[in-house]
Design a protein around this motif. Structure first.
Motif, PDB file in Angstrom:
ATOM      1  N   GLY A 155      -9.752 -16.142  26.117  1.00 28.28           N
ATOM      2  CA  GLY A 155     -10.693 -14.991  25.548  1.00 28.28           C
ATOM      3  C   GLY A 155     -10.267 -13.176  24.460  1.00 28.28           C
ATOM      4  N   PRO A 156     -10.883 -12.466  24.521  1.00 24.96           N
ATOM      5  CA  PRO A 156     -10.992 -11.591  23.699  1.00 24.96           C
ATOM      6  C   PRO A 156      -9.516 -10.836  23.899  1.00 24.96           C
ATOM      7  N   ARG A 157      -8.777 -10.411  24.911  1.00 23.39           N
ATOM      8  CA  ARG A 157      -7.676  -9.757  24.525  1.00 23.39           C
ATOM      9  C   ARG A 157      -6.608 -10.935  24.804  1.00 23.39           C
ATOM     10  N   LYS A 158      -6.773 -11.853  24.507  1.00 23.37           N
ATOM     11  CA  LYS A 158      -5.700 -12.824  24.561  1.00 23.37           C
ATOM     12  C   LYS A 158      -4.344 -12.659  23.530  1.00 23.37           C
ATOM     13  N   GLY A 159      -3.040 -13.008  24.137  1.00 23.66           N
ATOM     14  CA  GLY A 159      -1.833 -12.158  23.415  1.00 23.66           C
ATOM     15  C   GLY A 159      -1.279 -10.828  23.785  1.00 23.66           C
ATOM     16  N   GLU A 160      -2.348 -10.018  24.780  1.00 26.38           N
ATOM     17  CA  GLU A 160      -1.843  -8.701  25.198  1.00 26.38           C
ATOM     18  C   GLU A 160      -1.161  -8.878  26.660  1.00 26.38           C
ATOM     19  N   PHE A 161      -0.177  -7.485  26.575  1.00 21.15           N
ATOM     20  CA  PHE A 161       0.250  -7.821  28.129  1.00 21.15           C
ATOM     21  C   PHE A 161      -0.686  -6.584  28.725  1.00 21.15           C
ATOM     22  N   LEU A 162      -1.202  -7.256  30.016  1.00 20.01           N
ATOM     23  CA  LEU A 162      -1.660  -6.124  30.901  1.00 20.01           C
ATOM     24  C   LEU A 162      -1.169  -6.260  32.298  1.00 20.01           C
ATOM     25  N   PHE A 163      -1.268  -5.173  33.667  1.00 20.90           N
ATOM     26  CA  PHE A 163      -0.676  -5.221  34.874  1.00 20.90           C
ATOM     27  C   PHE A 163      -2.161  -6.783  35.136  1.00 20.90           C
ATOM     28  N   ASN A 164      -1.615  -7.409  35.873  1.00 19.72           N
ATOM     29  CA  ASN A 164      -2.476  -8.832  36.240  1.00 19.72           C
ATOM     30  C   ASN A 164      -3.990  -8.282  37.143  1.00 19.72           C
ATOM     31  N   ALA A 165      -4.850  -9.175  37.209  1.00 17.21           N
ATOM     32  CA  ALA A 165      -5.442  -8.323  38.264  1.00 17.21           C
ATOM     33  C   ALA A 165      -4.930  -9.076  39.794  1.00 17.21           C
ATOM     34  N   ALA A 166      -4.031  -9.278  39.888  1.00 20.04           N
ATOM     35  CA  ALA A 166      -3.446  -9.738  41.163  1.00 20.04           C
ATOM     36  C   ALA A 166      -2.876  -7.695  41.703  1.00 20.04           C
ATOM     37  N   THR A 167      -2.378  -7.688  40.775  1.00 18.16           N
ATOM     38  CA  THR A 167      -2.048  -6.201  40.656  1.00 18.16           C
ATOM     39  C   THR A 167      -3.460  -4.998  40.553  1.00 18.16           C
ATOM     40  N   VAL A 168      -3.861  -5.511  40.095  1.00 21.56           N
ATOM     41  CA  VAL A 168      -5.127  -4.336  40.146  1.00 21.56           C
ATOM     42  C   VAL A 168      -5.788  -4.170  41.429  1.00 21.56           C
ATOM     43  N   GLU A 169      -5.924  -5.609  42.583  1.00 20.85           N
ATOM     44  CA  GLU A 169      -6.866  -5.948  43.022  1.00 20.85           C
ATOM     45  C   GLU A 169      -5.285  -5.375  44.659  1.00 20.85           C
TER      46      GLU A 169
END
Length: 389
Positions: A155-169
């Motif tokens: 996707g457009p943010r490929k390569g970035e480190f983010l709090f993953n979807a499971a953490t957000v949920e």
């Protein structure tokens, strides 16, 4: 004389009517020295540091300036910094129409959690160099937790480190398990999650809310009582406006098809005008949060797209009647019937486009929509047999 409860309710009604007539005001330019400074999400260390620093900055501005003197400029600064903080969260699994509110909720819960648990020293958190040679998925989890920061692989943010979807949920779950722990880091405002339950929007200073009687600040279903009162007053005003338009359009006799379609368009068009104002006042100025805000946004978005489909259908028929008014086309001629049939087909196509787009925005699987449209199309085809003949 001691103020009566009715006085407070009348004050709320006056405030809501004033906000309906007023505008949000001009938005001043961001005053940061580097307003285009990109967010650093190149590693778990950078993402965690950026998130905590940005949320700290939001609450510091709120505590030092916004509490007593909210302004468009301060509101712009806060929104800009808050938006940066939300960009550290992977919200790709959230419906587009609910991403902002879901981000604010998850961000608040994560901030409170991270401020109350033991975090490793900054130099012990992996930086960009640690993952420089790693291929494929890369992830770091805060020790003794399930809070993870992972690299986006597409996707457009490929390569970035983010709090993953499971953490957000699971952000609320983490918060509920840690909310009674003492703070382990300095924060500008404590218990920001509880403050949001009483916090108003920009048009009312928190200092004014502080002066309300205690019973109006009592929290019920995650919101202060004053918010629920203001919301129901707003709901009554919105319904009354729509009902007034409906009554006005039912007066008089309709002599032509054109006037009939114009009258039938009045109510849905008024709803399309009132719905955005209602959602804005409820979520931004009354400042509903959490489940209530998501419910308001989901309901208003659904109504907006359904009403939009109705407007598309009636609008297509109205255009056909405008063409039929031409002296060259007789009211009951074959050309007039063909124009009406073409308008119906165009209205159906445009309505389907609106339904598909709306479904994607509110998170409804398109497979279910396609099945529903198939059944609906069959019903329309059967109903249109006489027209086709």
């Amino acid at each position: 004389m001691t103020p009566r409860r009715g006085d407070y309710i009348l004050a709320l009604i006056s405030l809501l009517l004033a906000t309906l007539l007023a505008g949000p005001g001009s938005v001043l330019a961001e005053t940061r020295s580097h307003p285009l400074e990109p967010l650093d999400t190149s590693s778990p260390r950078a993402t965690l540091s950026s998130f905590l620093a940005d949320v700290d900055a939001v609450w510091q501005i709120y505590r030092d300036q916004y509490w007593h003197s909210p302004s468009a400029e301060l509101n712009t600064r806060i929104n800009h910094i808050a938006a940066r903080a939300l960009r550290t969260l992977d919200l790709s699994q959230v419906a587009p129409s609910a991403r902002v509110e879901a981000g604010y909720d998850a961000g608040t819960f994560l901030y409170e959690t991270l401020s109350r648990i033991e975090l490793p020293p900054l130099d012990a958190i992996p930086d960009a160099a640690f993952f420089a040679d790693a291929e494929g998925p890369a992830q770091w989890t805060i020790p003794h937790t399930d809070i993870s920061i992972a690299r986006i692989t597409e996707g457009p943010r490929k390569g970035e480190f983010l709090f993953n979807a499971a953490t957000v949920e699971r952000a609320r779950e983490f918060y509920l398990k840690t909310r009674d722990l003492p703070y382990r880091r300095d924060v500008p405002i404590e218990n920001s999650d509880r403050l949001r339950q009483v916090l108003p929007g920009r048009w009312v200073a928190m200092a004014s809310i502080d002066r309300l009687p205690a019973w109006m600040k009592t929290v019920f279903l995650e919101h202060a009582v004053w918010k629920w009162l203001a919301f129901f007053v707003l709901l009554i005003v919105a319904v009354a406006l729509i009902a007034a338009v409906h009554r006005l359009t039912r007066r008089g006799t309709l002599e032509t098809s054109l006037s009939s379609y114009l009258h039938r368009l009045a109510v849905p068009l008024s709803v399309l005008l009132i719905i955005p104002a209602f959602a804005y006042l409820a979520t931004e100025q009354i400042n509903l949060i959490g489940t209530a805000s998501k419910a308001v946004l989901l309901t208003t978005q659904t109504v907006k797209y359904l009403i939009g489909t109705w407007v598309a259908w009636l609008g297509a028929l109205l255009v056909a009647e405008l063409f039929i008014l031409s002296p060259r086309i007789e009211e009951d001629s074959l050309n007039a019937q063909l124009l009406r049939l073409t308008a119906r087909i165009a209205g159906i196509v445009l309505g389907l486009v609106i339904i598909f787009y709306g479904a994607s925005q509110i998170g409804i699987p398109l497979v279910g929509v396609l099945a529903g449209v198939g059944v609906g199309g069959l019903a329309i085809a059967l109903a249109a047999q006489d027209s086709l003949k």
